[in-house]
Motif scaffolding. Structure first.
Motif, PDB file in Angstrom:
ATOM      1  N   PHE A 154       0.827  -1.203   0.000  1.00  0.00           N
ATOM      2  CA  PHE A 154       0.000   0.000   0.000  1.00  0.00           C
ATOM      3  C   PHE A 154       0.866   1.258   0.000  1.00  0.00           C
ATOM      4  CE2 PHE A 154      -2.404   3.463   1.761  1.00  0.00           C
ATOM      5  CZ  PHE A 154      -3.729   3.252   1.385  1.00  0.00           C
ATOM      6  N   CYS A 155       0.486   2.230  -0.841  1.00  0.00           N
ATOM      7  CA  CYS A 155       1.178   3.520  -0.857  1.00  0.00           C
ATOM      8  C   CYS A 155       0.233   4.595  -1.380  1.00  0.00           C
ATOM      9  CB  CYS A 155       2.446   3.457  -1.716  1.00  0.00           C
ATOM     10  SG  CYS A 155       2.120   3.130  -3.469  1.00  0.00           S
ATOM     11  N   GLU A 156       0.684   5.837  -1.355  1.00  0.00           N
ATOM     12  CA  GLU A 156      -0.034   6.953  -1.957  1.00  0.00           C
ATOM     13  C   GLU A 156       0.715   7.392  -3.200  1.00  0.00           C
ATOM     14  OE1 GLU A 156      -0.592  10.071   0.922  1.00  0.00           O
ATOM     15  OE2 GLU A 156      -1.518   8.731   2.391  1.00  0.00           O
ATOM     16  N   SER A 157       0.000   7.771  -4.251  1.00  0.00           N
ATOM     17  CA  SER A 157       0.661   8.232  -5.471  1.00  0.00           C
ATOM     18  C   SER A 157       1.395   9.543  -5.195  1.00  0.00           C
ATOM     19  CB  SER A 157      -0.349   8.398  -6.611  1.00  0.00           C
ATOM     20  OG  SER A 157      -1.459   9.193  -6.201  1.00  0.00           O
ATOM     21  N   ILE A 158       0.686  10.542  -4.696  1.00  0.00           N
ATOM     22  CA  ILE A 158       1.290  11.772  -4.172  1.00  0.00           C
ATOM     23  C   ILE A 158       0.973  11.805  -2.689  1.00  0.00           C
ATOM     24  CG2 ILE A 158       1.334  14.285  -4.249  1.00  0.00           C
ATOM     25  CD1 ILE A 158       0.477  14.202  -7.124  1.00  0.00           C
ATOM     26  N   ALA A 159       2.008  11.699  -1.879  1.00  0.00           N
ATOM     27  CA  ALA A 159       1.800  11.493  -0.444  1.00  0.00           C
ATOM     28  C   ALA A 159       1.371  12.777   0.250  1.00  0.00           C
ATOM     29  CB  ALA A 159       3.067  10.945   0.201  1.00  0.00           C
ATOM     30  N   ASN A 160       0.456  12.623   1.181  1.00  0.00           N
ATOM     31  CA  ASN A 160      -0.016  13.686   2.056  1.00  0.00           C
ATOM     32  C   ASN A 160       0.737  13.570   3.389  1.00  0.00           C
ATOM     33  OD1 ASN A 160      -1.531  15.386   3.721  1.00  0.00           O
ATOM     34  ND2 ASN A 160      -3.315  14.034   3.774  1.00  0.00           N
ATOM     35  N   PRO A 161       1.461  14.586   3.874  1.00  0.00           N
ATOM     36  CA  PRO A 161       1.335  15.981   3.468  1.00  0.00           C
ATOM     37  C   PRO A 161       2.412  16.516   2.536  1.00  0.00           C
ATOM     38  CG  PRO A 161       2.441  15.879   5.567  1.00  0.00           C
ATOM     39  CD  PRO A 161       2.171  14.458   5.159  1.00  0.00           C
ATOM     40  N   GLY A 162       3.494  15.794   2.322  1.00  0.00           N
ATOM     41  CA  GLY A 162       4.682  16.407   1.725  1.00  0.00           C
ATOM     42  C   GLY A 162       4.736  16.478   0.219  1.00  0.00           C
ATOM     43  N   GLY A 163       3.743  15.934  -0.486  1.00  0.00           N
ATOM     44  CA  GLY A 163       3.773  15.976  -1.938  1.00  0.00           C
ATOM     45  C   GLY A 163       4.791  15.037  -2.564  1.00  0.00           C
ATOM     46  N   TYR A 164       5.320  14.100  -1.766  1.00  0.00           N
ATOM     47  CA  TYR A 164       6.255  13.084  -2.280  1.00  0.00           C
ATOM     48  C   TYR A 164       5.561  12.207  -3.315  1.00  0.00           C
ATOM     49  CZ  TYR A 164       8.326   8.345  -1.993  1.00  0.00           C
ATOM     50  OH  TYR A 164       8.827   7.094  -2.264  1.00  0.00           O
ATOM     51  N   VAL A 319      10.991  23.849   0.967  1.00  0.00           N
ATOM     52  CA  VAL A 319       9.694  23.545   0.357  1.00  0.00           C
ATOM     53  C   VAL A 319       9.775  22.127  -0.199  1.00  0.00           C
ATOM     54  CG1 VAL A 319       7.992  24.227  -1.375  1.00  0.00           C
ATOM     55  CG2 VAL A 319       9.412  25.974  -0.276  1.00  0.00           C
ATOM     56  N   THR A 320       8.740  21.304   0.031  1.00  0.00           N
ATOM     57  CA  THR A 320       8.809  19.890  -0.352  1.00  0.00           C
ATOM     58  C   THR A 320       7.891  19.579  -1.530  1.00  0.00           C
ATOM     59  OG1 THR A 320       7.023  19.248   1.142  1.00  0.00           O
ATOM     60  CG2 THR A 320       9.270  19.215   2.035  1.00  0.00           C
ATOM     61  N   TYR A 321       7.994  20.322  -2.595  1.00  0.00           N
ATOM     62  CA  TYR A 321       7.095  20.144  -3.745  1.00  0.00           C
ATOM     63  C   TYR A 321       7.847  19.485  -4.895  1.00  0.00           C
ATOM     64  CZ  TYR A 321       3.665  21.435  -7.350  1.00  0.00           C
ATOM     65  OH  TYR A 321       2.746  21.415  -8.363  1.00  0.00           O
ATOM     66  N   ALA A 322       7.344  18.346  -5.358  1.00  0.00           N
ATOM     67  CA  ALA A 322       8.016  17.622  -6.446  1.00  0.00           C
ATOM     68  C   ALA A 322       7.985  18.388  -7.755  1.00  0.00           C
ATOM     69  CB  ALA A 322       7.370  16.242  -6.632  1.00  0.00           C
ATOM     70  N   LEU A 344      -0.428  19.980  -3.464  1.00  0.00           N
ATOM     71  CA  LEU A 344      -0.238  19.744  -2.034  1.00  0.00           C
ATOM     72  C   LEU A 344       1.250  19.717  -1.739  1.00  0.00           C
ATOM     73  CD1 LEU A 344      -2.001  18.918   0.526  1.00  0.00           C
ATOM     74  CD2 LEU A 344      -1.254  16.583   0.016  1.00  0.00           C
ATOM     75  N   PHE A 345       1.694  20.532  -0.801  1.00  0.00           N
ATOM     76  CA  PHE A 345       3.105  20.485  -0.404  1.00  0.00           C
ATOM     77  C   PHE A 345       3.258  21.099   0.979  1.00  0.00           C
ATOM     78  CE2 PHE A 345       2.625  24.378  -2.965  1.00  0.00           C
ATOM     79  CZ  PHE A 345       3.169  25.344  -2.147  1.00  0.00           C
ATOM     80  N   THR A 346       4.446  20.966   1.527  1.00  0.00           N
ATOM     81  CA  THR A 346       4.728  21.532   2.841  1.00  0.00           C
ATOM     82  C   THR A 346       5.829  22.568   2.746  1.00  0.00           C
ATOM     83  OG1 THR A 346       6.372  19.851   3.433  1.00  0.00           O
ATOM     84  CG2 THR A 346       4.069  19.400   4.013  1.00  0.00           C
ATOM     85  N   ILE A 347       5.833  23.461   3.736  1.00  0.00           N
ATOM     86  CA  ILE A 347       6.934  24.412   3.892  1.00  0.00           C
ATOM     87  C   ILE A 347       7.407  24.361   5.337  1.00  0.00           C
ATOM     88  CG2 ILE A 347       6.215  25.959   2.029  1.00  0.00           C
ATOM     89  CD1 ILE A 347       4.957  27.794   4.136  1.00  0.00           C
TER      90      ILE A 347
END
Length: 430
Positions: A154-164, A319-322, A344-347
């Protein structure tokens, strides 16, 4: 479905699953606010209950409005079948339900929404299930975590919260090699930005509460089955590959082939778990999806502009935006999310925890809520809210450190959003 396959995304998001109402000619899918449906006769009722005929019995199982939504999401994801339910968390339990049994485990990414981490690390233990958390950038570690009792990855395609962005190609190939279904939470990306099934996913789950609805009005979830997994190959999935006592010995995979998982999720999952989506929620989400591509293009364009501006700001640590060329995951965007890295990304704010709290309290346009994917821009300090229940180590692994806030960039004028962030950052770091 054959006609829908050849249609473009923008056409499918408006038309898939929806036909004019046969009774009235209503063009928009009606809200079928009913609990039950009249059978033609006793034989018709028996055929429905025996799964010999497709139709409507009781709205805990199926409802025409909810079915229209399931068909639309299924078409957008390129799946064989789909089931809608009451929330994204319900979708995750529903996704696992046909696969698991006491003593079974799943191997999951460390980069997950905080509520999912809690659900998998704590709540599923009550069912006798367990989860092993692994950094999915380390394929050897993922392989090593799998054992004879593992039933899914199981995984997320774009992970919450960091946008990984998860390397779905690599994880999909590994899952196929191991003979395990890959479940991908595609909430943050939506099928407009990412199609996990094309990268090897067996099941795709959504919190329809987020971008699919897009207006913060209703909760919902959805599970889409690719229809490509052989549930009978290993003997690990008896709910699908062996006779079901509740249906007079029906073997779902043998009888229903690519639709086995979907029918099981309705006939057994919704029947017994009761995690049902209400028809009004389905109606709101159907209307929201009609503009999904338009909204996502604006979400992404705004996120790129704002993330680049924030990266050059002296008040911001990182900033953690791909979508940024400086991101270590930027090379995955074109392969996994070719239309953009999401919104979605974090700072990380200089000044740490206290500065984050001041920032959140000083914003005027951004709404401080425990949600994402609205048309309006949202912010939250994950470490004190959505990820508060996690240990410091889990927070760090998930990208929710104490000095970090999560931004969900909406579709407003980006200049207005940057002015709002600018004045709030002044207040937070003064």
């Amino acid at each position: 479905m054959s006609d829908e396959i050849s249609q473009g995304f923008d056409t499918l998001q408006v038309h898939a699953g929806a036909q004019p109402d046969p009774a009235t000619g209503a063009r928009q899918t009606p809200i079928y606010q009913t609990t039950a449906y009249v059978f033609r006769d006793a034989d018709h009722a028996a055929a429905l209950f025996n799964l010999q005929e497709v139709g409507y019995i009781y709205s805990r199982l199926t409802n025409p409005t909810v079915s229209a939504l399931a068909e639309r999401i299924c078409a957008l994801e390129g799946g064989a079948g789909a089931v809608c339910c009451s929330s994204g968390h319900a979708a995750q339990i529903m996704a696992l339900f046909p696969l698991m049994g006491p003593g079974c485990n799943i191997v999951v990414s460390t980069r997950l929404y905080g509520g999912t981490v809690t659900q998998f690390s704590q709540t599923i233990k009550r069912f006798g299930w367990s989860a092993t958390f692994v950094d999915f950038d380390d394929l050897d570690a993922v392989r090593a975590a799998v054992d004879d009792d593992t039933r899914a990855i199981f995984c997320e395609s774009i992970a919450n919260p960091g946008g990984y962005i998860t390397d779905l190609d690599a994880i999909g190939s590994l899952s196929a090699e191991l003979g395990l279904p890959l479940i991908v939470d595609n909430t943050s990306a939506t099928p407009y930005l990412c199609n996990p099934i094309k990268h090897g996913a067996t099941l795709v789950v959504h919190s329809t509460t987020k971008y699919l609805t897009g207006n913060g009005t209703v909760t919902g979830g959805c599970i889409v089955d690719s229809g490509k997994f052989d549930w009978s190959a290993s003997g690990k999935f008896p709910s699908l590959s062996e006779p079901e006592p509740a249906y007079h010995g029906l073997t779902f995979h043998e009888a229903l082939g690519p639709m086995a998982y979907t029918f099981h999720s309705i006939a057994v999952g919704l029947r017994d778990l009761g995690m049902t989506m209400n028809p009004q929620a389905a109606h709101y989400t159907l209307m929201g999806i009609e503009t999904l591509s338009l909204r996502m293009e604006k979400h992404v364009a705004n996120a790129v502009k704002i993330a680049n501006w924030l990266e050059g700001d002296s008040r911001i640590e990182r900033v953690t935006y791909a979508g940024l060329s400086s991101s270590p995951y930027h090379d995955r965007v074109e392969r996994i999310c070719p239309r953009g890295a999401g919104a979605l990304f974090t700072i990380a704010v200089k000044g740490g925890y206290e500065a984050c709290v001041k920032l959140v309290d000083s914003l005027k346009l951004f709404s401080h809520v425990a949600n994402l994917g609205d048309a309006r821009s949202l912010i939250i300090h994950s470490a004190s809210t959505t990820h508060r229940q996690l240990s410091p180590e889990q927070q760090k692994a998930a990208g929710a450190d104490p000095d970090v806030v999560r931004l969900s960039i909406g579709i407003e004028d980006p200049e207005d959003l940057m002015r709002d962030l600018d004045q709030a950052l002044d207040a937070a770091t003064a």
